[in-house]
Design a protein around this motif. Structure first.
Motif, PDB file in Angstrom:
ATOM      1  N   GLN A  13      64.650  29.849  59.048  1.00  0.00           N
ATOM      2  CA  GLN A  13      64.065  30.086  57.949  1.00  0.00           C
ATOM      3  C   GLN A  13      63.028  31.883  57.719  1.00  0.00           C
ATOM      4  OE1 GLN A  13      62.491  26.777  56.847  1.00  0.00           O
ATOM      5  NE2 GLN A  13      64.463  26.175  55.036  1.00  0.00           N
ATOM      6  N   SER A  14      62.592  31.042  58.883  1.00  0.00           N
ATOM      7  CA  SER A  14      61.512  32.178  59.535  1.00  0.00           C
ATOM      8  C   SER A  14      62.128  33.561  60.263  1.00  0.00           C
ATOM      9  CB  SER A  14      60.614  31.817  60.405  1.00  0.00           C
ATOM     10  OG  SER A  14      59.916  32.927  61.254  1.00  0.00           O
ATOM     11  N   ALA A  15      62.903  33.463  61.113  1.00  0.00           N
ATOM     12  CA  ALA A  15      64.143  34.774  61.581  1.00  0.00           C
ATOM     13  C   ALA A  15      64.224  35.463  60.452  1.00  0.00           C
ATOM     14  CB  ALA A  15      64.688  34.511  62.138  1.00  0.00           C
ATOM     15  N   LEU A  16      65.375  34.725  59.406  1.00  0.00           N
ATOM     16  CA  LEU A  16      65.656  35.637  58.503  1.00  0.00           C
ATOM     17  C   LEU A  16      64.826  36.055  57.227  1.00  0.00           C
ATOM     18  CD1 LEU A  16      68.182  36.505  56.687  1.00  0.00           C
ATOM     19  CD2 LEU A  16      67.547  34.225  55.247  1.00  0.00           C
ATOM     20  N   GLY A  17      63.144  35.745  57.178  1.00  0.00           N
ATOM     21  CA  GLY A  17      62.501  35.941  56.197  1.00  0.00           C
ATOM     22  C   GLY A  17      61.952  37.523  57.482  1.00  0.00           C
ATOM     23  N   LEU A  18      61.717  37.199  58.668  1.00  0.00           N
ATOM     24  CA  LEU A  18      61.419  39.088  59.219  1.00  0.00           C
ATOM     25  C   LEU A  18      62.938  40.065  59.024  1.00  0.00           C
ATOM     26  CD1 LEU A  18      59.435  40.081  61.319  1.00  0.00           C
ATOM     27  CD2 LEU A  18      61.192  39.017  63.237  1.00  0.00           C
ATOM     28  N   VAL A  31      59.536  40.317  49.483  1.00  0.00           N
ATOM     29  CA  VAL A  31      59.865  39.456  48.082  1.00  0.00           C
ATOM     30  C   VAL A  31      60.794  38.204  49.260  1.00  0.00           C
ATOM     31  CG1 VAL A  31      60.506  37.771  45.793  1.00  0.00           C
ATOM     32  CG2 VAL A  31      59.238  40.237  45.854  1.00  0.00           C
ATOM     33  N   ARG A  32      62.036  38.510  49.437  1.00  0.00           N
ATOM     34  CA  ARG A  32      62.759  37.265  49.595  1.00  0.00           C
ATOM     35  C   ARG A  32      62.242  36.768  51.273  1.00  0.00           C
ATOM     36  NH1 ARG A  32      67.859  37.274  48.043  1.00  0.00           N
ATOM     37  NH2 ARG A  32      68.532  35.558  49.733  1.00  0.00           N
ATOM     38  N   ALA A  33      61.589  38.735  51.796  1.00  0.00           N
ATOM     39  CA  ALA A  33      60.649  37.769  53.347  1.00  0.00           C
ATOM     40  C   ALA A  33      59.647  36.572  52.280  1.00  0.00           C
ATOM     41  CB  ALA A  33      60.125  38.734  53.459  1.00  0.00           C
ATOM     42  N   VAL A  34      58.996  36.662  51.769  1.00  0.00           N
ATOM     43  CA  VAL A  34      57.819  36.026  51.723  1.00  0.00           C
ATOM     44  C   VAL A  34      58.901  34.327  51.114  1.00  0.00           C
ATOM     45  CG1 VAL A  34      56.204  35.384  49.913  1.00  0.00           C
ATOM     46  CG2 VAL A  34      55.926  37.241  51.437  1.00  0.00           C
ATOM     47  N   ASP A  47      54.906  30.439  63.236  1.00  0.00           N
ATOM     48  CA  ASP A  47      55.166  31.927  63.610  1.00  0.00           C
ATOM     49  C   ASP A  47      55.886  31.969  61.569  1.00  0.00           C
ATOM     50  OD1 ASP A  47      56.177  34.255  64.280  1.00  0.00           O
ATOM     51  OD2 ASP A  47      59.012  34.149  64.053  1.00  0.00           O
ATOM     52  N   ALA A  48      56.176  31.400  60.869  1.00  0.00           N
ATOM     53  CA  ALA A  48      56.234  31.888  59.634  1.00  0.00           C
ATOM     54  C   ALA A  48      55.046  31.900  58.959  1.00  0.00           C
ATOM     55  CB  ALA A  48      56.870  31.171  59.089  1.00  0.00           C
ATOM     56  N   GLN A  49      53.778  30.531  59.794  1.00  0.00           N
ATOM     57  CA  GLN A  49      53.024  30.632  58.635  1.00  0.00           C
ATOM     58  C   GLN A  49      52.346  31.733  59.132  1.00  0.00           C
ATOM     59  OE1 GLN A  49      51.492  27.277  61.200  1.00  0.00           O
ATOM     60  NE2 GLN A  49      52.137  26.039  59.201  1.00  0.00           N
ATOM     61  N   HIS A  50      51.846  32.693  60.117  1.00  0.00           N
ATOM     62  CA  HIS A  50      51.062  33.385  60.923  1.00  0.00           C
ATOM     63  C   HIS A  50      52.225  35.006  59.827  1.00  0.00           C
ATOM     64  CE1 HIS A  50      50.861  37.488  63.241  1.00  0.00           C
ATOM     65  NE2 HIS A  50      49.891  36.435  63.035  1.00  0.00           N
ATOM     66  N   ASN A  51      53.536  34.818  59.805  1.00  0.00           N
ATOM     67  CA  ASN A  51      53.405  35.533  58.921  1.00  0.00           C
ATOM     68  C   ASN A  51      53.139  35.927  57.377  1.00  0.00           C
ATOM     69  OD1 ASN A  51      54.655  37.268  61.303  1.00  0.00           O
ATOM     70  ND2 ASN A  51      56.955  36.559  61.057  1.00  0.00           N
ATOM     71  N   LEU A  52      53.548  34.429  57.162  1.00  0.00           N
ATOM     72  CA  LEU A  52      52.961  34.488  55.827  1.00  0.00           C
ATOM     73  C   LEU A  52      51.708  34.681  55.623  1.00  0.00           C
ATOM     74  CD1 LEU A  52      54.219  33.818  52.649  1.00  0.00           C
ATOM     75  CD2 LEU A  52      53.675  31.235  53.617  1.00  0.00           C
ATOM     76  N   GLY A  53      50.880  34.636  56.407  1.00  0.00           N
ATOM     77  CA  GLY A  53      49.269  34.816  56.232  1.00  0.00           C
ATOM     78  C   GLY A  53      49.043  35.981  56.505  1.00  0.00           C
ATOM     79  N   VAL A  54      49.512  36.661  57.091  1.00  0.00           N
ATOM     80  CA  VAL A  54      49.507  38.478  56.692  1.00  0.00           C
ATOM     81  C   VAL A  54      50.518  39.409  55.601  1.00  0.00           C
ATOM     82  CG1 VAL A  54      50.668  40.622  58.291  1.00  0.00           C
ATOM     83  CG2 VAL A  54      49.802  38.240  60.263  1.00  0.00           C
ATOM     84  N   CYS A  55      51.376  38.687  55.341  1.00  0.00           N
ATOM     85  CA  CYS A  55      51.771  39.224  54.394  1.00  0.00           C
ATOM     86  C   CYS A  55      51.246  39.061  53.064  1.00  0.00           C
ATOM     87  CB  CYS A  55      53.488  38.774  53.816  1.00  0.00           C
ATOM     88  SG  CYS A  55      54.990  39.176  54.552  1.00  0.00           S
ATOM     89  N   SER A  56      50.318  37.518  52.741  1.00  0.00           N
ATOM     90  CA  SER A  56      49.350  37.223  51.895  1.00  0.00           C
ATOM     91  C   SER A  56      47.812  38.214  52.089  1.00  0.00           C
ATOM     92  CB  SER A  56      48.478  35.968  52.142  1.00  0.00           C
ATOM     93  OG  SER A  56      49.993  34.922  52.074  1.00  0.00           O
ATOM     94  N   ALA A  57      48.258  38.446  53.563  1.00  0.00           N
ATOM     95  CA  ALA A  57      46.481  39.190  54.234  1.00  0.00           C
ATOM     96  C   ALA A  57      46.753  40.617  52.549  1.00  0.00           C
ATOM     97  CB  ALA A  57      46.299  39.192  54.845  1.00  0.00           C
ATOM     98  N   ASN A  58      47.861  41.172  53.514  1.00  0.00           N
ATOM     99  CA  ASN A  58      47.611  42.886  53.038  1.00  0.00           C
ATOM    100  C   ASN A  58      48.968  42.714  52.092  1.00  0.00           C
ATOM    101  OD1 ASN A  58      47.430  42.883  55.040  1.00  0.00           O
ATOM    102  ND2 ASN A  58      49.744  43.087  56.325  1.00  0.00           N
ATOM    103  N   GLY A  59      49.593  41.760  51.004  1.00  0.00           N
ATOM    104  CA  GLY A  59      49.924  42.126  49.816  1.00  0.00           C
ATOM    105  C   GLY A  59      51.447  42.191  49.661  1.00  0.00           C
ATOM    106  N   THR A  60      52.293  42.458  50.767  1.00  0.00           N
ATOM    107  CA  THR A  60      53.547  42.413  50.747  1.00  0.00           C
ATOM    108  C   THR A  60      54.666  41.390  50.520  1.00  0.00           C
ATOM    109  OG1 THR A  60      53.044  43.485  52.823  1.00  0.00           O
ATOM    110  CG2 THR A  60      55.006  43.122  52.818  1.00  0.00           C
ATOM    111  N   GLY A  61      54.973  41.864  49.463  1.00  0.00           N
ATOM    112  CA  GLY A  61      56.091  40.469  49.100  1.00  0.00           C
ATOM    113  C   GLY A  61      55.550  39.122  48.152  1.00  0.00           C
ATOM    114  N   VAL A  62      53.826  39.437  47.817  1.00  0.00           N
ATOM    115  CA  VAL A  62      53.171  38.800  47.000  1.00  0.00           C
ATOM    116  C   VAL A  62      52.305  38.903  47.140  1.00  0.00           C
ATOM    117  CG1 VAL A  62      51.568  37.951  49.029  1.00  0.00           C
ATOM    118  CG2 VAL A  62      52.431  36.197  47.352  1.00  0.00           C
TER     119      VAL A  62
END
Length: 89
Positions: A13-18, A31-34, A47-62
């Motif tokens: 799931q994490s790899a597919l998100g990336l 959006v699908r990444a998130v 890894d996914a927790q970190h990437n989700l945190g970065v997406c949330s901080a940057n407003g990427t896909g969410v």
């Protein structure tokens, strides 16, 4: 990764998100990444927790949400994920 991700494997799931975030092998779709990061993060994948945190901080896909970013980066950091630890200072 799709089949394994759909079967609930957090690493896939994490790899597919990336893949979706970077447009590797699929059409880029933040959006699908998130979506996939969230599924993996909820199962404890650092890894996914970190990437989700970065997406949330940057407003990427969410929508940008610094509280959510802090939550997920902290979860990853607590597991020893160095990038999250660095981002948190």
């Amino acid at each position: 990764y799709t089949k394994a991700a759909e079967q609930g494997h957090p690493g896939a799931q994490s790899a597919l998100g990336l893949c979706y975030e970077q447009g590797e092998g699929v059409t880029q779709d933040s959006v699908r990444a998130v979506h996939w990061y969230t599924k993996a993060a909820e199962q404890g994948n650092a890894d996914a927790q970190h990437n989700l945190g970065v997406c949330s901080a940057n407003g990427t896909g969410v929508a940008q949400d610094l509280g959510r970013a802090l939550h997920w980066c902290t979860k990853a950091a607590e597991q020893g994920y160095a990038h999250a630890q660095f981002n948190l200072g």
